[in-house]
Design a protein around this motif. Structure first.
Motif, short mmCIF file in Angstrom:
data_model
loop_
_atom_site.label_atom_id
_atom_site.label_comp_id
_atom_site.label_asym_id
_atom_site.label_seq_id
_atom_site.Cartn_x
_atom_site.Cartn_y
_atom_site.Cartn_z
N VAL A 168 77.67 38.23 -72.84
CA VAL A 168 78.67 37.18 -73.05
C VAL A 168 79.65 37.20 -71.87
O VAL A 168 80.34 38.20 -71.66
CB VAL A 168 79.42 37.38 -74.38
CG1 VAL A 168 80.45 36.29 -74.56
CG2 VAL A 168 78.44 37.41 -75.54
N PRO A 169 79.74 36.12 -71.10
CA PRO A 169 80.58 36.13 -69.89
C PRO A 169 82.08 36.01 -70.20
O PRO A 169 82.51 35.12 -70.94
CB PRO A 169 80.09 34.91 -69.11
CG PRO A 169 79.55 33.98 -70.15
CD PRO A 169 78.99 34.84 -71.24
N VAL A 170 82.83 36.95 -69.63
CA VAL A 170 84.30 36.94 -69.73
C VAL A 170 84.85 37.09 -68.32
O VAL A 170 84.47 38.02 -67.60
CB VAL A 170 84.83 38.07 -70.63
CG1 VAL A 170 86.35 38.09 -70.62
CG2 VAL A 170 84.31 37.91 -72.05
N ALA A 171 85.73 36.18 -67.94
CA ALA A 171 86.29 36.20 -66.58
C ALA A 171 87.44 37.21 -66.49
O ALA A 171 88.28 37.29 -67.39
CB ALA A 171 86.78 34.82 -66.19
N PHE A 172 87.46 37.96 -65.38
CA PHE A 172 88.56 38.89 -65.11
C PHE A 172 89.14 38.54 -63.75
O PHE A 172 88.42 38.48 -62.75
CB PHE A 172 88.07 40.34 -65.12
CG PHE A 172 89.16 41.33 -64.84
CD1 PHE A 172 89.98 41.78 -65.85
CD2 PHE A 172 89.38 41.81 -63.55
CE1 PHE A 172 90.99 42.70 -65.60
CE2 PHE A 172 90.38 42.71 -63.28
CZ PHE A 172 91.19 43.16 -64.32
#
Length: 682
Positions: A49-53
């Motif tokens: 699941v892509p999560v931006a940092f």
């Protein structure tokens, strides 16, 4: 021909029913197996699941220490595969969250390290982590990503706590050391205060003596002042006498001059008498000689008187001896009388003239000697008197200054005595104050010593130890019972119950249709008990298949597999009993009722969230539905068995089964009896 068609039709219908029964047998596994398989461990697959940092943080160097917390967090997350971290720019992250690319973004602002450095140095500026989630995209994952943000917050908070605690612990040790030094200083202060108190007592005694001495000094100075006044009077008398003595010396000088002149005149007169005896007017000459002798006598008496008051004893003694000799040698009175008598009778003096002339020469010579001696003595005496007068004048001036000084000294000595008395009283107050100070310093020393001992006994840890302890003050010892390892395991009791209910409902519907179509001709199966047994066998088969697939395919690990199988089979029979009783009592019409019961149990069984979170209406219904107990029983068998409670649950389910079976049979027979009575009446 018609009989053959009916027979073929029954065969075809039988095949359809058999196929339907077989399909229905697999309905529970299709319902539960597929759903549970899809969501068996969703949290374990969040790595996709892509999560931006986004890290905008700028490193800061403060007090020689580098703070680059954003970079540290980023490095840690690159090793973390709990979610699909994407390390991107802010614009891309914002665009991705607003669209469909990212589920959430976590942003570290540019002043993050700066604020942490300020917080570490005591300026409490809270650093901020920005979290933004697209909750509409997936609410459940939004909750998970929010926990990830909270985890970052906790990690950073732990780091700040560690630094702050190290600083605080270091300060505590500094305080302890300071207390130790203060205790030593207080001990020295106590010793010094005792010495000061002893010195104060000695000062008090000394000041008392000084005050007494000052009074005695004042008394002595007053006496000295009185004596000095007498000295001044004496000096004035001395000056007066010296001035008179000086005047006498002056007169003495004049008398000596007269003596010298008279002696010279006598000598000259005697010479004239001696040489001029033959001259006429001897009477006049003798008379003149008599007058000169009278003058000599007066001058000699005056010189003798003056010499008696002279300050040079030796010279004066010599002169006085000579003069006394002359006076004794020459009977001036008799000579004068004789001369005067001779003046009357010149013839009687002729014999004496030579003697007088010789004596006159001696007198003249002695007079010159005396005059010379007296002149020298007079000069020396006059010089000494002048020096004595100068000294007396200086003594008088000094005496006056001494008088003024003694007067001032008397006054100041009085002030000194008064001041010493006041100071003596002050030293008594000082002694009292020092006593209090001594008590206070002892208490201070004891208090500091007690504080140091308390801190020393309390500070049994190192700075690193206390920092580690405060940062992580407790260890969570997880002794949870009835452990559930996967999300699917937690939902399995709920979905197994739903699946078995749905399977039993469909199985009951098929059996009811089979009975109505009269496809099966077996008399035993047509009976109430026979149909119940046949249906129970079929639903138990459903339960066995479902249990096997869950264990073998999904890896479900109940605490006891045999009990798990047995419980599922028992639940299937209970559910079928309820449905069979309802349908036997009111026919196919009972199916919609059973479906409504199915819907109500979805919300009242507590299968997903605790029943306490449901609305009050469902909490009231919960104890009256069998699925409430099946969910609870299966949870125990999967995660941990409570035998007593499981026995109670089994009793409740058995009660449901008997109530519906007996009620269905009774209602059915009652309706048939009523129909028979009505038919007979007709």
């Amino acid at each position: 021909m018609s009989e053959k068609v009916n027979k073929d039709r029954r065969k075809t219908l039988f095949k359809i029913i058999v196929i339907s029964i077989v399909a229905i047998i697999f309905v529970p596994i299709l319902y539960s197996g597929i759903y549970l398989y899809a969501f068996w461990d969703p949290y374990g697959r969040f790595y996709d699941v892509p999560v931006a940092f986004v890290n905008l943080d700028k490193k800061v160097i403060k007090e020689g220490k580098e703070y680059n917390v954003g970079k540290d967090i980023e490095d840690n997350l690159r090793k973390n595969n709990k979610v699909g971290w994407r390390f991107v720019s802010y614009d891309e992250a914002k665009k991705g969250v607003s669209g469909t690319k990212y589920y959430a973004l976590i942003l570290i602002p540019e002043d993050f390290s700066k604020n942490i450095s300020e917080a570490a140095s005591g300026n409490l500026v809270k650093p901020t982590v920005l979290y933004e989630a697209n909750k509409g995209k997936n609410f459940v994952f939004a909750q998970v990503s929010e926990r990830a943000a909270e985890s970052i917050k906790s990690e950073v908070a732990s780091s700040i706590q560690e630094q702050t605690t190290k600083s605080l612990a270091g300060s505590l040790y500094n305080v302890k050391d300071s207390l130790s030094e203060a205790n030593k200083g207080a001990s020295s202060l106590v010793d010094g205060t005792v010495k000061l108190l002893n010195g104060s007592n000695q000062l008090d005694t000394g000041l008392a003596k000084a005050a007494t001495g000052a009074k005695q000094l004042q008394s002595g100075l007053e006496k000295a002042y009185t004596g000095e006044a007498q000295l001044t009077t004496g000096v004035d008398s001395l000056l007066s006498g010296l001035n008179k003595f000086k005047g006498g010396l002056t007169q003495n000088s004049e008398g000596i001059n007269q003596l010298v002149g008279g002696a010279k005149a006598l000598s000259d007169g005697m010479a004239a008498v001696a040489s001029g005896t033959s001259k006429a007017n001897l009477s006049q000459g003798l008379t003149t000689a008599a007058d000169s002798i009278a003058q000599i006598k007066g001058a000699l008496n005056q010189v003798a008187s003056i010499l008696a008051t002279s300050s040079d004893p030796q010279s004066i003694g010599t002169a006085q001896t000579i003069l006394n000799g002359l006076v004794n040698t020459i009977n001036t009175k008799k000579l004068e009388e004789n001369l005067r008598t001779a003046a009357g009778s010149a013839s009687s003096l002729t014999n004496n003239l030579n003697q007088l002339s010789t004596a006159a020469s001696k007198v003249s010579a002695g007079t010159n000697t005396v005059a010379s001696t007296l002149s020298t003595t007079q000069s020396n005496a006059l010089s000494g008197v002048n020096q004595l007068i100068d000294g007396a004048n200086k003594l008088k001036g000094g005496s006056q200054e001494l008088s003024n000084g003694l007067n001032t000294a008397v006054k100041k000595t009085g002030e000194l005595a008064s001041g010493l008395a006041t100071l003596n009283n002050g030293t008594k107050d000082l002694s009292n104050g020092l006593n209090s100070l001594s008590d206070g310093t002892v208490k201070l020393r004891d208090g500091l010593n007690s504080g140091y001992n308390t801190m020393n006994n309390s500070l049994k840890f190192g700075i690193e130890d206390i920092s580690s302890f405060v940062t992580n003050p407790l260890t969570l010892s997880d002794v949870s019972i009835n452990t559930v390892n996967y999300y699917g395991e937690g939902l399995a009791p709920y979905f197994i119950s739903l699946s078995l209910w749905l399977g039993a409902m469909l199985m009951n519907l098929i059996l009811s249709l089979t009975k109505l179509s009269k496809v099966v001709q077996n008399k035993y199966i047509k009976t109430y008990l026979g149909t119940f047994i046949a249906g129970s066998v079929l639903v138990m088969l459903q339960a066995v298949i479902l249990s096997s697939v869950l264990i073998a395919a999904l890896g479900l690990q109940p605490t006891n597999q045999f009990v798990f199988y047995l419980e599922n089979m028992f639940i299937s029979v209970v559910f079928f009993s309820i449905m069979y009783g309802v349908s036997y009592a009111i026919g196919v019409v009972g199916t919609p009722i059973l479906f409504v019961l199915f819907i109500l149990q979805l919300a009242s069984s507590g299968g997903t969230f605790p029943i306490e979170t449901a609305p009050g209406f469902f909490r009231v219904l919960s104890p009256f539905f069998p699925m409430t107990y099946t969910v609870e029983g299966l949870r125990m068998i999967i995660s941990g068995i409570n035998s007593i409670r499981l026995t109670q649950i089994s009793f409740f389910l058995l009660t449901f089964m008997l109530i519906f079976l007996i009620s269905g049979f009774v209602v059915n027979r009652t309706f048939k009896g009523l129909k028979s009575i009505k038919a007979e009446e007709e």
